[in-house]
Design a protein around this motif. Structure first.
Motif, PDB file in Angstrom:
ATOM      1  N   TRP A   1     -18.677 -12.905  14.712  1.00 53.32           N
ATOM      2  CA  TRP A   1     -18.778 -11.658  15.568  1.00 53.32           C
ATOM      3  C   TRP A   1     -17.388 -10.995  15.843  1.00 53.32           C
ATOM      4  O   TRP A   1     -17.188 -10.035  15.634  1.00 53.32           O
ATOM      5  CB  TRP A   1     -19.576 -11.968  16.882  1.00 53.32           C
ATOM      6  N   VAL A   2     -16.646 -11.949  16.129  1.00 52.58           N
ATOM      7  CA  VAL A   2     -15.187 -11.613  16.628  1.00 52.58           C
ATOM      8  C   VAL A   2     -14.383 -11.083  15.424  1.00 52.58           C
ATOM      9  O   VAL A   2     -13.609  -9.993  15.311  1.00 52.58           O
ATOM     10  CB  VAL A   2     -14.160 -12.852  17.471  1.00 52.58           C
ATOM     11  N   SER A   3     -14.526 -11.708  14.409  1.00 53.24           N
ATOM     12  CA  SER A   3     -14.165 -11.587  13.025  1.00 53.24           C
ATOM     13  C   SER A   3     -14.535 -10.236  12.544  1.00 53.24           C
ATOM     14  O   SER A   3     -14.101  -9.284  11.968  1.00 53.24           O
ATOM     15  CB  SER A   3     -14.114 -12.624  11.834  1.00 53.24           C
ATOM     16  N   SER A   4     -15.563  -9.888  12.645  1.00 55.30           N
ATOM     17  CA  SER A   4     -16.238  -8.615  12.092  1.00 55.30           C
ATOM     18  C   SER A   4     -15.938  -7.509  13.262  1.00 55.30           C
ATOM     19  O   SER A   4     -15.566  -6.351  12.767  1.00 55.30           O
ATOM     20  CB  SER A   4     -17.823  -8.538  12.173  1.00 55.30           C
TER      21      SER A   4
ATOM     22  N   SER B   1     -12.777  -2.542  13.627  1.00 50.31           N
ATOM     23  CA  SER B   1     -12.045  -1.961  14.304  1.00 50.31           C
ATOM     24  C   SER B   1     -10.602  -2.293  14.531  1.00 50.31           C
ATOM     25  O   SER B   1     -10.054  -2.987  15.305  1.00 50.31           O
ATOM     26  CB  SER B   1     -12.499  -1.890  15.804  1.00 50.31           C
ATOM     27  N   PRO B   2      -9.965  -2.087  12.953  1.00 54.72           N
ATOM     28  CA  PRO B   2      -8.625  -2.841  12.968  1.00 54.72           C
ATOM     29  C   PRO B   2      -7.537  -1.885  13.683  1.00 54.72           C
ATOM     30  O   PRO B   2      -7.611  -0.766  13.997  1.00 54.72           O
ATOM     31  CB  PRO B   2      -8.619  -2.617  11.389  1.00 54.72           C
ATOM     32  N   SER B   3      -6.418  -2.515  13.741  1.00 53.28           N
ATOM     33  CA  SER B   3      -5.184  -1.900  14.078  1.00 53.28           C
ATOM     34  C   SER B   3      -4.034  -2.090  13.201  1.00 53.28           C
ATOM     35  O   SER B   3      -3.628  -3.405  13.129  1.00 53.28           O
ATOM     36  CB  SER B   3      -4.811  -2.449  15.593  1.00 53.28           C
ATOM     37  N   PHE B   4      -3.598  -1.038  12.505  1.00 52.05           N
ATOM     38  CA  PHE B   4      -2.584  -1.313  11.488  1.00 52.05           C
ATOM     39  C   PHE B   4      -1.293  -1.116  11.986  1.00 52.05           C
ATOM     40  O   PHE B   4      -0.943   0.078  12.688  1.00 52.05           O
ATOM     41  CB  PHE B   4      -2.850  -0.192  10.335  1.00 52.05           C
ATOM     42  N   LYS B   5      -0.376  -1.864  11.963  1.00 50.91           N
ATOM     43  CA  LYS B   5       0.910  -1.999  12.388  1.00 50.91           C
ATOM     44  C   LYS B   5       1.010  -1.861  13.826  1.00 50.91           C
ATOM     45  O   LYS B   5       2.040  -1.170  14.410  1.00 50.91           O
ATOM     46  CB  LYS B   5       1.686  -1.121  11.681  1.00 50.91           C
ATOM     47  N   GLY B   6       0.158  -2.245  14.548  1.00 44.63           N
ATOM     48  CA  GLY B   6       0.146  -2.034  15.835  1.00 44.63           C
ATOM     49  C   GLY B   6      -0.359  -0.810  16.447  1.00 44.63           C
ATOM     50  O   GLY B   6      -0.253  -0.263  17.481  1.00 44.63           O
ATOM     51  N   VAL B   7      -0.999  -0.066  15.623  1.00 44.20           N
ATOM     52  CA  VAL B   7      -1.426   1.464  16.162  1.00 44.20           C
ATOM     53  C   VAL B   7      -2.414   1.717  17.187  1.00 44.20           C
ATOM     54  O   VAL B   7      -3.328   0.760  17.051  1.00 44.20           O
ATOM     55  CB  VAL B   7      -1.774   2.277  14.715  1.00 44.20           C
ATOM     56  N   THR B   8      -2.152   2.358  18.043  1.00 42.07           N
ATOM     57  CA  THR B   8      -3.294   2.834  19.064  1.00 42.07           C
ATOM     58  C   THR B   8      -3.686   4.270  18.644  1.00 42.07           C
ATOM     59  O   THR B   8      -3.035   4.849  18.158  1.00 42.07           O
ATOM     60  CB  THR B   8      -2.730   2.731  20.498  1.00 42.07           C
TER      61      THR B   8
ATOM     62  N   ASN C   1       1.644  26.966  -3.918  1.00 45.36           N
ATOM     63  CA  ASN C   1       0.176  27.267  -4.340  1.00 45.36           C
ATOM     64  C   ASN C   1      -0.148  25.802  -4.444  1.00 45.36           C
ATOM     65  O   ASN C   1      -1.429  25.757  -5.055  1.00 45.36           O
ATOM     66  CB  ASN C   1       0.215  28.094  -5.497  1.00 45.36           C
ATOM     67  N   SER C   2       0.596  24.646  -4.216  1.00 43.42           N
ATOM     68  CA  SER C   2      -0.132  23.496  -4.291  1.00 43.42           C
ATOM     69  C   SER C   2      -0.076  22.540  -2.902  1.00 43.42           C
ATOM     70  O   SER C   2       0.849  22.881  -2.254  1.00 43.42           O
ATOM     71  CB  SER C   2       0.648  22.701  -5.264  1.00 43.42           C
ATOM     72  N   ALA C   3      -0.939  21.823  -2.877  1.00 40.97           N
ATOM     73  CA  ALA C   3      -0.898  20.958  -1.710  1.00 40.97           C
ATOM     74  C   ALA C   3      -1.396  19.509  -1.733  1.00 40.97           C
ATOM     75  O   ALA C   3      -2.214  19.422  -2.667  1.00 40.97           O
ATOM     76  CB  ALA C   3      -1.688  21.467  -0.483  1.00 40.97           C
ATOM     77  N   ILE C   4      -0.948  18.590  -1.107  1.00 39.33           N
ATOM     78  CA  ILE C   4      -1.088  17.224  -1.263  1.00 39.33           C
ATOM     79  C   ILE C   4      -1.907  16.544   0.188  1.00 39.33           C
ATOM     80  O   ILE C   4      -1.272  16.813   1.183  1.00 39.33           O
ATOM     81  CB  ILE C   4      -0.007  16.114  -1.640  1.00 39.33           C
ATOM     82  N   MET C   5      -2.908  15.800   0.040  1.00 37.01           N
ATOM     83  CA  MET C   5      -3.398  15.411   1.215  1.00 37.01           C
ATOM     84  C   MET C   5      -3.257  13.972   1.276  1.00 37.01           C
ATOM     85  O   MET C   5      -3.330  13.125   0.456  1.00 37.01           O
ATOM     86  CB  MET C   5      -5.060  15.536   1.248  1.00 37.01           C
ATOM     87  N   PHE C   6      -2.729  13.459   2.450  1.00 38.59           N
ATOM     88  CA  PHE C   6      -2.304  12.243   2.585  1.00 38.59           C
ATOM     89  C   PHE C   6      -3.387  11.290   3.414  1.00 38.59           C
ATOM     90  O   PHE C   6      -3.906  11.810   4.487  1.00 38.59           O
ATOM     91  CB  PHE C   6      -1.069  11.765   3.385  1.00 38.59           C
ATOM     92  N   VAL C   7      -4.097  10.283   2.846  1.00 36.59           N
ATOM     93  CA  VAL C   7      -5.191   9.542   3.643  1.00 36.59           C
ATOM     94  C   VAL C   7      -4.490   8.307   3.973  1.00 36.59           C
ATOM     95  O   VAL C   7      -4.241   7.304   3.189  1.00 36.59           O
ATOM     96  CB  VAL C   7      -6.426   9.339   2.584  1.00 36.59           C
ATOM     97  N   HIS C   8      -4.706   7.868   5.261  1.00 32.74           N
ATOM     98  CA  HIS C   8      -4.135   6.828   5.891  1.00 32.74           C
ATOM     99  C   HIS C   8      -4.983   5.559   5.610  1.00 32.74           C
ATOM    100  O   HIS C   8      -6.021   5.507   5.230  1.00 32.74           O
ATOM    101  CB  HIS C   8      -3.649   6.995   7.410  1.00 32.74           C
ATOM    102  N   ALA C   9      -4.289   4.563   6.007  1.00 36.39           N
ATOM    103  CA  ALA C   9      -5.035   3.036   5.901  1.00 36.39           C
ATOM    104  C   ALA C   9      -5.796   2.754   6.728  1.00 36.39           C
ATOM    105  O   ALA C   9      -5.857   3.538   7.741  1.00 36.39           O
ATOM    106  CB  ALA C   9      -3.891   1.934   5.836  1.00 36.39           C
ATOM    107  N   GLY C  10      -6.845   1.820   6.985  1.00 36.99           N
ATOM    108  CA  GLY C  10      -7.743   1.376   7.855  1.00 36.99           C
ATOM    109  C   GLY C  10      -7.110   0.997   9.186  1.00 36.99           C
ATOM    110  O   GLY C  10      -6.132   0.260   9.284  1.00 36.99           O
ATOM    111  N   GLY C  11      -7.443   1.313  10.338  1.00 38.28           N
ATOM    112  CA  GLY C  11      -6.776   1.232  11.502  1.00 38.28           C
ATOM    113  C   GLY C  11      -5.562   1.900  12.028  1.00 38.28           C
ATOM    114  O   GLY C  11      -4.995   1.739  12.832  1.00 38.28           O
ATOM    115  N   SER C  12      -5.145   2.903  10.857  1.00 34.80           N
ATOM    116  CA  SER C  12      -4.062   3.760  11.328  1.00 34.80           C
ATOM    117  C   SER C  12      -4.312   5.152  11.435  1.00 34.80           C
ATOM    118  O   SER C  12      -5.572   5.327  12.165  1.00 34.80           O
ATOM    119  CB  SER C  12      -3.105   3.773   9.723  1.00 34.80           C
TER     120      SER C  12
END
Length: 325
Positions: A40-43, A48-55, A113-124
């Motif tokens: 349960w704790v592992s799941s 709800s991960p925290s990437f590099k200590g992100v809050t 006329n161009s743009a890039i979207m950045f998609v962050h990591a889980g918990g970030s």
């Protein structure tokens, strides 16, 4: 008259047997309870991960997070490093996603006329993409960084991270948001972000190109290959996978390995460090192998998970530039 209180030997034997049985039952119950609590704790940590200590509090910046994300943990509201626009767009998942649109024109460059979207990591969150803004502005692109659902300042009306299933729909929504404004749209993602882009790829055939850093082939394979799983029996790992999917309300069928078989037109730059101790680089090698479209694979020898740019910024940006050309 004296009473003989000696317990017959057969009664003593029965008592010992019953005591051993009770002790065994209690031990089994405690073992099952302990393992269930561990799963349960592992799941919880997976959902709800925290990437590099992100809050989720953008005003809070830990030293470890700042080391990876930059000054003030990449918070443009505090650093004022770039002029940017607070934006919001609707996700077909049923909520509004917040983001920052950083235009090259507003920061001393020509209109784009161009743009890039950045998609962050889980918990970030969107702050993870701040370090790449200057690179893309020099390449003449506007940049959109945004928070996936249950991350940063985005709402969480579900059960946390779904390892690309719901997040890929957020990515698709961001793509359409940019496509309404720009002729050319690109995508870059890290870890869960990269995997979410690849899952959504069949529905984004007009995407110019993708930069996918350390993606995984599927949720199941990610967990089975995790260092923590190596010390667990197979049944415990399988139970953790099933419990996480049930609690997270996703089935795991939406995966990069399934989606890449349905797309072949978008150029993809696969990046994965051989020093990544979180997700094995062999998963990216596998994805690159099954993709039949135009592709490039780069496997640097250094760089932690989602932190290759931090290790060798010059080489990283040179390779990105060459790929986009």
């Amino acid at each position: 008259m004296e009473v003989n209180r000696t317990i017959p030997p057969k009664w003593t034997k029965r008592f010992k047997i019953k005591l051993l049985i009770r002790i065994g039952i209690i031990a089994v119950i405690l073992l099952v309870a302990t393992m269930s609590l561990g799963l349960w704790v592992s799941s919880n940590m997976l959902l709800s991960p925290s990437f590099k200590g992100v809050t989720k509090d953008f005003s809070h910046c830990l030293p470890d997070t700042e080391r990876y994300f930059g000054e003030s943990c990449g918070n443009l509201r505090q650093t004022k490093e770039y002029s940017f626009q607070e934006v919001k767009f609707f996700s077909v998942n049923g909520y509004v996603l917040p983001g920052w649109l950083i235009r090259a024109e507003d920061n001393g460059g020509p209109p784009s006329n161009s743009a890039i979207m950045f998609v962050h990591a889980g918990g970030s969150d969107r702050r993870e993409g701040t370090k790449y803004i200057g690179m893309y502005h020099r390449l003449g692109m506007d940049v959109l960084t945004f928070d996936l659902s249950c991350h940063g300042e985005a709402p969480c009306i579900t059960s946390g991270l779904s390892f690309g299933e719901r997040e890929s729909t957020d990515v698709l929504s961001a793509y359409h948001y940019l496509k309404d404004q720009y002729d050319k749209v690109y995508a870059m993602g890290s870890s869960v972000g990269a995997s979410s882009i690849l899952i959504a790829l069949p529905e984004m055939p007009d995407l110019e190109s993708v930069i996918a850093e350390n993606p995984y082939s599927s949720f199941e394979q990610l967990i089975m290959d995790a260092p923590e799983s190596k010390s667990l029996p197979d049944w415990a790992v399988n139970n953790l996978i099933q419990l996480t999917k049930i609690r997270g309300k996703f089935d795991g069928q939406s995966s990069p390995e399934n989606s890449l078989r349905l797309s072949s037109s978008v150029p993809i730059f696969f990046i994965h460090s051989k020093a990544d101790h979180n997700t094995p680089y062999t998963q990216t090698e596998y994805l690159e192998g099954i993709y039949t479209g135009p592709k490039t694979l780069w496997e640097p020898k250094q760089g932690e998970h989602s932190a290759i740019w931090n290790t060798n910024r010059t080489d990283y940006e040179k390779r990105i530039k060459e790929f986009l050309k």
